[in-house]
Design a protein around this motif. Structure first.
Motif, PDB file in Angstrom:
ATOM      1  N   UNK A  16     107.027  72.892  65.070  1.00 54.52           N
ATOM      2  CA  UNK A  16     107.812  72.311  66.162  1.00 54.52           C
ATOM      3  C   UNK A  16     108.244  70.881  65.851  1.00 54.52           C
ATOM      4  N   UNK A  17     108.074  70.476  64.607  1.00 50.47           N
ATOM      5  CA  UNK A  17     108.410  69.123  64.142  1.00 50.47           C
ATOM      6  C   UNK A  17     107.609  68.030  64.840  1.00 50.47           C
ATOM      7  N   UNK A  18     106.386  68.345  65.210  1.00 50.11           N
ATOM      8  CA  UNK A  18     105.477  67.353  65.776  1.00 50.11           C
ATOM      9  C   UNK A  18     104.670  66.736  64.637  1.00 50.11           C
ATOM     10  N   UNK A  19     104.479  65.419  64.692  1.00 48.51           N
ATOM     11  CA  UNK A  19     103.663  64.735  63.694  1.00 48.51           C
ATOM     12  C   UNK A  19     102.201  64.849  64.089  1.00 48.51           C
ATOM     13  N   UNK A  20     101.364  65.189  63.124  1.00 45.87           N
ATOM     14  CA  UNK A  20      99.935  65.347  63.390  1.00 45.87           C
ATOM     15  C   UNK A  20      99.121  64.670  62.291  1.00 45.87           C
ATOM     16  N   UNK A  21      98.002  64.088  62.687  1.00 37.05           N
ATOM     17  CA  UNK A  21      97.039  63.531  61.737  1.00 37.05           C
ATOM     18  C   UNK A  21      96.047  64.640  61.423  1.00 37.05           C
ATOM     19  N   UNK A  22      96.011  65.069  60.165  1.00 36.09           N
ATOM     20  CA  UNK A  22      95.126  66.184  59.800  1.00 36.09           C
ATOM     21  C   UNK A  22      94.145  65.817  58.693  1.00 36.09           C
ATOM     22  N   UNK A  23      94.101  64.548  58.324  1.00 41.68           N
ATOM     23  CA  UNK A  23      93.110  64.123  57.323  1.00 41.68           C
ATOM     24  C   UNK A  23      92.767  62.661  57.542  1.00 41.68           C
ATOM     25  N   UNK A  24      91.612  62.272  57.072  1.00 45.85           N
ATOM     26  CA  UNK A  24      91.193  60.879  57.198  1.00 45.85           C
ATOM     27  C   UNK A  24      92.116  59.975  56.374  1.00 45.85           C
ATOM     28  N   UNK A 118      80.068  66.797  68.625  1.00 44.10           N
ATOM     29  CA  UNK A 118      80.757  65.527  68.885  1.00 44.10           C
ATOM     30  C   UNK A 118      81.532  65.148  67.631  1.00 44.10           C
ATOM     31  N   UNK A 119      82.855  65.035  67.759  1.00 49.96           N
ATOM     32  CA  UNK A 119      83.707  64.721  66.604  1.00 49.96           C
ATOM     33  C   UNK A 119      84.840  63.796  67.005  1.00 49.96           C
ATOM     34  N   UNK A 120      85.459  63.193  65.986  1.00 52.71           N
ATOM     35  CA  UNK A 120      86.624  62.367  66.254  1.00 52.71           C
ATOM     36  C   UNK A 120      87.775  63.277  66.705  1.00 52.71           C
ATOM     37  N   UNK A 121      88.598  62.755  67.599  1.00 53.65           N
ATOM     38  CA  UNK A 121      89.681  63.546  68.186  1.00 53.65           C
ATOM     39  C   UNK A 121      90.644  64.111  67.151  1.00 53.65           C
ATOM     40  N   UNK A 122      90.920  63.357  66.090  1.00 54.82           N
ATOM     41  CA  UNK A 122      91.883  63.855  65.097  1.00 54.82           C
ATOM     42  C   UNK A 122      91.357  65.105  64.410  1.00 54.82           C
ATOM     43  N   UNK A 123      90.042  65.187  64.198  1.00 51.34           N
ATOM     44  CA  UNK A 123      89.476  66.378  63.552  1.00 51.34           C
ATOM     45  C   UNK A 123      89.610  67.606  64.444  1.00 51.34           C
ATOM     46  N   UNK A 124      89.361  67.421  65.717  1.00 47.84           N
ATOM     47  CA  UNK A 124      89.491  68.530  66.668  1.00 47.84           C
ATOM     48  C   UNK A 124      90.937  69.012  66.708  1.00 47.84           C
ATOM     49  N   UNK A 125      91.853  68.049  66.812  1.00 50.08           N
ATOM     50  CA  UNK A 125      93.280  68.392  66.865  1.00 50.08           C
ATOM     51  C   UNK A 125      93.736  69.050  65.566  1.00 50.08           C
ATOM     52  N   UNK A 126      93.254  68.565  64.431  1.00 45.50           N
ATOM     53  CA  UNK A 126      93.632  69.140  63.132  1.00 45.50           C
ATOM     54  C   UNK A 126      93.229  70.609  63.046  1.00 45.50           C
ATOM     55  N   UNK A 127      92.050  70.937  63.567  1.00 46.76           N
ATOM     56  CA  UNK A 127      91.614  72.335  63.567  1.00 46.76           C
ATOM     57  C   UNK A 127      92.501  73.184  64.479  1.00 46.76           C
ATOM     58  N   UNK A 128      92.906  72.615  65.607  1.00 49.56           N
ATOM     59  CA  UNK A 128      93.737  73.358  66.558  1.00 49.56           C
ATOM     60  C   UNK A 128      95.128  73.651  66.004  1.00 49.56           C
ATOM     61  N   UNK A 129      95.717  72.678  65.300  1.00 47.76           N
ATOM     62  CA  UNK A 129      97.106  72.848  64.828  1.00 47.76           C
ATOM     63  C   UNK A 129      97.202  73.404  63.410  1.00 47.76           C
ATOM     64  N   UNK A 130      96.082  73.610  62.756  1.00 46.88           N
ATOM     65  CA  UNK A 130      96.096  74.073  61.360  1.00 46.88           C
ATOM     66  C   UNK A 130      97.011  75.282  61.124  1.00 46.88           C
ATOM     67  N   UNK A 131      96.981  76.293  61.982  1.00 49.77           N
ATOM     68  CA  UNK A 131      97.859  77.446  61.733  1.00 49.77           C
ATOM     69  C   UNK A 131      99.345  77.136  61.918  1.00 49.77           C
ATOM     70  N   UNK A 132      99.663  76.031  62.571  1.00 53.18           N
ATOM     71  CA  UNK A 132     101.059  75.693  62.859  1.00 53.18           C
ATOM     72  C   UNK A 132     101.647  74.653  61.911  1.00 53.18           C
TER      73      UNK A 132
END
Length: 138
Positions: A16-24, A118-132
């Motif tokens: 969807x052309x959204x920018x995501x942080x998926x790594x440290x 308990x995790x940093x928010x970017x890690x949780x989000x990275x797992x959620x958007x990984x397939x996209x």
């Protein structure tokens, strides 16, 4: 060198052309570029606003959050019950061993709950958007 563009290009992009942080590494690039832009004290409002957005995005990504809170709460309660229950049992028996063993087991379980849930928010989000993810970035 365009620090803003380099930082944005380092991020992952979804279908969807959204920018995501998926790594440290991406998170660090975003933070470093934003700090460098801010330290330059430029007169350009647009680039300063972009740097502020980048810093806000990085700060939000670094916030800690609970993963699956109902399970974490249930396991936390179980850990406390083990510790308290064994202390009461040990006191009733007049034996310190069950109290100590229960306290150690309860503490270990509580520690595992926190480490697992308990995790940093970017890690949780990275797992959620990984397939996209369309372009993984750096």
């Amino acid at each position: 060198m365009d620090l803003h563009a380099d930082a944005i290009n380092a991020l992952s992009v979804t279908r969807d052309n959204e920018l995501e942080i998926t790594s440290v590494r991406q998170l660090r690039i975003l933070e470093d570029a934003a700090r460098q832009i801010v330290s330059m004290r430029l007169d350009d409002v647009k680039i300063n606003d972009a740097a502020a957005w980048m810093l806000e995005r990085a700060a939000a990504a670094r916030r800690w959050a609970w993963v699956n809170p109902p399970v974490a709460v249930a396991l936390g309660i179980l850990a406390v019950l083990i510790g308290v229950g064994s202390a009461v049992l040990g006191a009733a028996m007049g034996n310190l061993v069950p109290a100590v063993l229960g306290a150690v087991a309860g503490s270990a379980l509580l520690g595992m709950v926190v480490l697992r849930h308990r995790r940093e928010s970017w890690r949780i989000r990275a797992e959620q958007v990984a397939p996209m993810i369309m372009r993984p970035g750096l």
